[in-house]
Design a protein around this motif. Structure first.
Motif, PDB file in Angstrom:
ATOM      1  N   VAL A   1     -39.899 -64.153 -46.136  1.00 15.13           N
ATOM      2  CA  VAL A   1     -40.025 -62.696 -46.110  1.00 15.13           C
ATOM      3  C   VAL A   1     -38.864 -62.145 -45.304  1.00 15.13           C
ATOM      4  O   VAL A   1     -38.676 -62.516 -44.141  1.00 15.13           O
ATOM      5  N   LEU A   2     -38.081 -61.277 -45.924  1.00 16.44           N
ATOM      6  CA  LEU A   2     -36.966 -60.635 -45.225  1.00 16.44           C
ATOM      7  C   LEU A   2     -37.350 -59.196 -44.917  1.00 16.44           C
ATOM      8  O   LEU A   2     -37.576 -58.399 -45.830  1.00 16.44           O
ATOM      9  N   TYR A   3     -37.427 -58.887 -43.631  1.00 16.76           N
ATOM     10  CA  TYR A   3     -37.772 -57.548 -43.184  1.00 16.76           C
ATOM     11  C   TYR A   3     -36.497 -56.711 -43.129  1.00 16.76           C
ATOM     12  O   TYR A   3     -35.616 -56.949 -42.297  1.00 16.76           O
ATOM     13  N   GLU A   4     -36.374 -55.777 -44.049  1.00 15.97           N
ATOM     14  CA  GLU A   4     -35.259 -54.827 -44.111  1.00 15.97           C
ATOM     15  C   GLU A   4     -33.881 -55.499 -44.013  1.00 15.97           C
ATOM     16  O   GLU A   4     -33.054 -55.141 -43.168  1.00 15.97           O
TER      17      GLU A   4
ATOM     18  N   CYS B   1     -39.461 -71.892 -53.141  1.00 16.79           N
ATOM     19  CA  CYS B   1     -40.139 -70.862 -52.345  1.00 16.79           C
ATOM     20  C   CYS B   1     -40.108 -69.523 -53.069  1.00 16.79           C
ATOM     21  O   CYS B   1     -39.233 -69.269 -53.889  1.00 16.79           O
ATOM     22  N   GLU B   2     -41.032 -68.667 -52.705  1.00 14.34           N
ATOM     23  CA  GLU B   2     -41.050 -67.299 -53.205  1.00 14.34           C
ATOM     24  C   GLU B   2     -40.428 -66.411 -52.135  1.00 14.34           C
ATOM     25  O   GLU B   2     -40.625 -66.630 -50.944  1.00 14.34           O
ATOM     26  N   LEU B   3     -39.663 -65.411 -52.560  1.00 15.43           N
ATOM     27  CA  LEU B   3     -38.968 -64.509 -51.641  1.00 15.43           C
ATOM     28  C   LEU B   3     -39.599 -63.124 -51.707  1.00 15.43           C
ATOM     29  O   LEU B   3     -39.903 -62.623 -52.791  1.00 15.43           O
ATOM     30  N   HIS B   4     -39.765 -62.512 -50.543  1.00 13.74           N
ATOM     31  CA  HIS B   4     -40.322 -61.166 -50.446  1.00 13.74           C
ATOM     32  C   HIS B   4     -39.335 -60.317 -49.648  1.00 13.74           C
ATOM     33  O   HIS B   4     -38.905 -60.720 -48.561  1.00 13.74           O
ATOM     34  N   LEU B   5     -38.979 -59.164 -50.180  1.00 16.19           N
ATOM     35  CA  LEU B   5     -38.024 -58.266 -49.537  1.00 16.19           C
ATOM     36  C   LEU B   5     -38.733 -56.973 -49.155  1.00 16.19           C
ATOM     37  O   LEU B   5     -39.318 -56.307 -50.011  1.00 16.19           O
ATOM     38  N   ILE B   6     -38.658 -56.627 -47.879  1.00 12.79           N
ATOM     39  CA  ILE B   6     -39.293 -55.414 -47.393  1.00 12.79           C
ATOM     40  C   ILE B   6     -38.222 -54.352 -47.197  1.00 12.79           C
ATOM     41  O   ILE B   6     -37.248 -54.559 -46.467  1.00 12.79           O
ATOM     42  N   GLU B   7     -38.395 -53.242 -47.870  1.00 13.28           N
ATOM     43  CA  GLU B   7     -37.426 -52.145 -47.828  1.00 13.28           C
ATOM     44  C   GLU B   7     -37.555 -51.348 -46.531  1.00 13.28           C
ATOM     45  O   GLU B   7     -38.589 -51.418 -45.881  1.00 13.28           O
TER      46      GLU B   7
ATOM     47  N   ASP C   1     -50.962 -70.687 -48.169  1.00 13.55           N
ATOM     48  CA  ASP C   1     -49.562 -70.283 -48.199  1.00 13.55           C
ATOM     49  C   ASP C   1     -49.040 -70.034 -46.782  1.00 13.55           C
ATOM     50  O   ASP C   1     -49.767 -69.559 -45.909  1.00 13.55           O
ATOM     51  N   ILE C   2     -47.762 -70.348 -46.591  1.00 15.91           N
ATOM     52  CA  ILE C   2     -47.076 -70.163 -45.317  1.00 15.91           C
ATOM     53  C   ILE C   2     -46.002 -69.096 -45.532  1.00 15.91           C
ATOM     54  O   ILE C   2     -45.245 -69.157 -46.508  1.00 15.91           O
ATOM     55  N   TYR C   3     -45.925 -68.148 -44.618  1.00 15.76           N
ATOM     56  CA  TYR C   3     -44.959 -67.053 -44.714  1.00 15.76           C
ATOM     57  C   TYR C   3     -44.017 -67.102 -43.516  1.00 15.76           C
ATOM     58  O   TYR C   3     -44.458 -66.974 -42.375  1.00 15.76           O
ATOM     59  N   PHE C   4     -42.719 -67.270 -43.779  1.00 10.10           N
ATOM     60  CA  PHE C   4     -41.711 -67.217 -42.737  1.00 10.10           C
ATOM     61  C   PHE C   4     -41.054 -65.842 -42.802  1.00 10.10           C
ATOM     62  O   PHE C   4     -40.445 -65.494 -43.817  1.00 10.10           O
ATOM     63  N   ILE C   5     -41.166 -65.080 -41.732  1.00 13.71           N
ATOM     64  CA  ILE C   5     -40.640 -63.714 -41.698  1.00 13.71           C
ATOM     65  C   ILE C   5     -39.398 -63.686 -40.832  1.00 13.71           C
ATOM     66  O   ILE C   5     -39.416 -64.148 -39.681  1.00 13.71           O
TER      67      ILE C   5
ATOM     68  N   ASN D   1     -26.780 -67.224 -37.968  1.00 10.13           N
ATOM     69  CA  ASN D   1     -26.780 -66.451 -39.204  1.00 10.13           C
ATOM     70  C   ASN D   1     -28.168 -66.473 -39.837  1.00 10.13           C
ATOM     71  O   ASN D   1     -28.848 -67.505 -39.852  1.00 10.13           O
ATOM     72  N   LEU D   2     -28.594 -65.347 -40.383  1.00 10.48           N
ATOM     73  CA  LEU D   2     -29.920 -65.200 -40.965  1.00 10.48           C
ATOM     74  C   LEU D   2     -30.185 -66.216 -42.073  1.00 10.48           C
ATOM     75  O   LEU D   2     -31.249 -66.833 -42.128  1.00 10.48           O
ATOM     76  N   ALA D   3     -29.231 -66.414 -42.957  1.00  9.17           N
ATOM     77  CA  ALA D   3     -29.420 -67.362 -44.058  1.00  9.17           C
ATOM     78  C   ALA D   3     -29.558 -68.792 -43.534  1.00  9.17           C
ATOM     79  O   ALA D   3     -30.345 -69.577 -44.059  1.00  9.17           O
ATOM     80  N   ASN D   4     -28.799 -69.129 -42.492  1.00  9.15           N
ATOM     81  CA  ASN D   4     -28.937 -70.459 -41.892  1.00  9.15           C
ATOM     82  C   ASN D   4     -30.314 -70.633 -41.278  1.00  9.15           C
ATOM     83  O   ASN D   4     -30.941 -71.694 -41.422  1.00  9.15           O
ATOM     84  N   CYS D   5     -30.808 -69.619 -40.587  1.00  9.24           N
ATOM     85  CA  CYS D   5     -32.148 -69.691 -39.982  1.00  9.24           C
ATOM     86  C   CYS D   5     -33.210 -69.899 -41.051  1.00  9.24           C
ATOM     87  O   CYS D   5     -34.125 -70.711 -40.871  1.00  9.24           O
ATOM     88  N   ALA D   6     -33.090 -69.170 -42.147  1.00  8.76           N
ATOM     89  CA  ALA D   6     -34.075 -69.312 -43.229  1.00  8.76           C
ATOM     90  C   ALA D   6     -34.066 -70.737 -43.767  1.00  8.76           C
ATOM     91  O   ALA D   6     -35.122 -71.346 -43.952  1.00  8.76           O
ATOM     92  N   ALA D   7     -32.890 -71.280 -44.015  1.00 10.91           N
ATOM     93  CA  ALA D   7     -32.797 -72.641 -44.545  1.00 10.91           C
ATOM     94  C   ALA D   7     -33.374 -73.657 -43.558  1.00 10.91           C
ATOM     95  O   ALA D   7     -34.097 -74.579 -43.956  1.00 10.91           O
TER      96      ALA D   7
END
Length: 169
Positions: free
Chosen positions: A5-8, A27-33, A97-101, A134-140
């Motif tokens: 889950v990417l918050y904004e 994984c499934e991706l969720h984008l919060i506007e 389900d596990i959600y990483f925000i 970096n955000l993408a590195n943290c997600a990975a």
């Protein structure tokens, strides 16, 4: 299933790289506007490559609408204010389900949201003088830590595009 889950999110290249990670890891991706960019090929071409067509992603107008759509007790927040490393959580015990925000690049996840989930705030250990990675590195990193604990379910351990024995040819 693991969800990211990417918050904004503000930077399209980070979101594109995270799309690649989500596609490769199942994984499934969720984008919060609001998003700091438009979700289109022009803005994500280099970082997401053609994976944008294969990743499952959803957009939400705000945090509350995301929570309403995905109520869970298994939200985990990546934040520089967390006190536990991802490996300190036992993801293998979780049957749901596990959600990483992950928060936006400039300011992270709002303090009001984090305060509600202090026991699920994590930080990647790093030198004290470093603010963040970096955000993408943290997600990975967090996705693959959970997948490691789960023994990489449904993921290939061999090269299938060029062939498992490509190095021996």
């Amino acid at each position: 299933m693991i969800h990211v889950v990417l918050y904004e999110p503000e930077i399209p290249q980070n979101t594109g790289n995270i799309m690649r990670t989500c596609m490769a890891a199942g994984c499934e991706l969720h984008l919060i506007e609001p998003l700091g960019f438009r979700i289109d090929e022009k803005h994500l071409r280099r970082s997401a490559m053609d994976y944008i067509k294969e990743v499952e992603y959803h957009c939400y107008p705000n945090w509350d609408s995301f929570v309403k759509s995905h109520p869970s007790k298994h939200y985990y927040f990546m934040t520089r204010y967390g006190t536990k490393a991802p490996a300190e959580f036992d993801f293998a015990k979780i049957q749901e389900d596990i959600y990483f925000i992950l928060g936006k690049e400039s300011t992270g996840i709002p303090k009001a949201i984090l305060r509600e989930h202090l026991d699920h705030c994590m930080r990647l250990p790093m030198k004290a003088s470093a603010r963040s990675l970096n955000l993408a590195n943290c997600a990975a990193i967090i996705v693959y830590e959970a997948l490691r604990q789960l023994n990489y379910p449904d993921l290939s351990r061999v090269e299938v595009i060029k062939g498992e024995d490509w190095l021996n040819q």
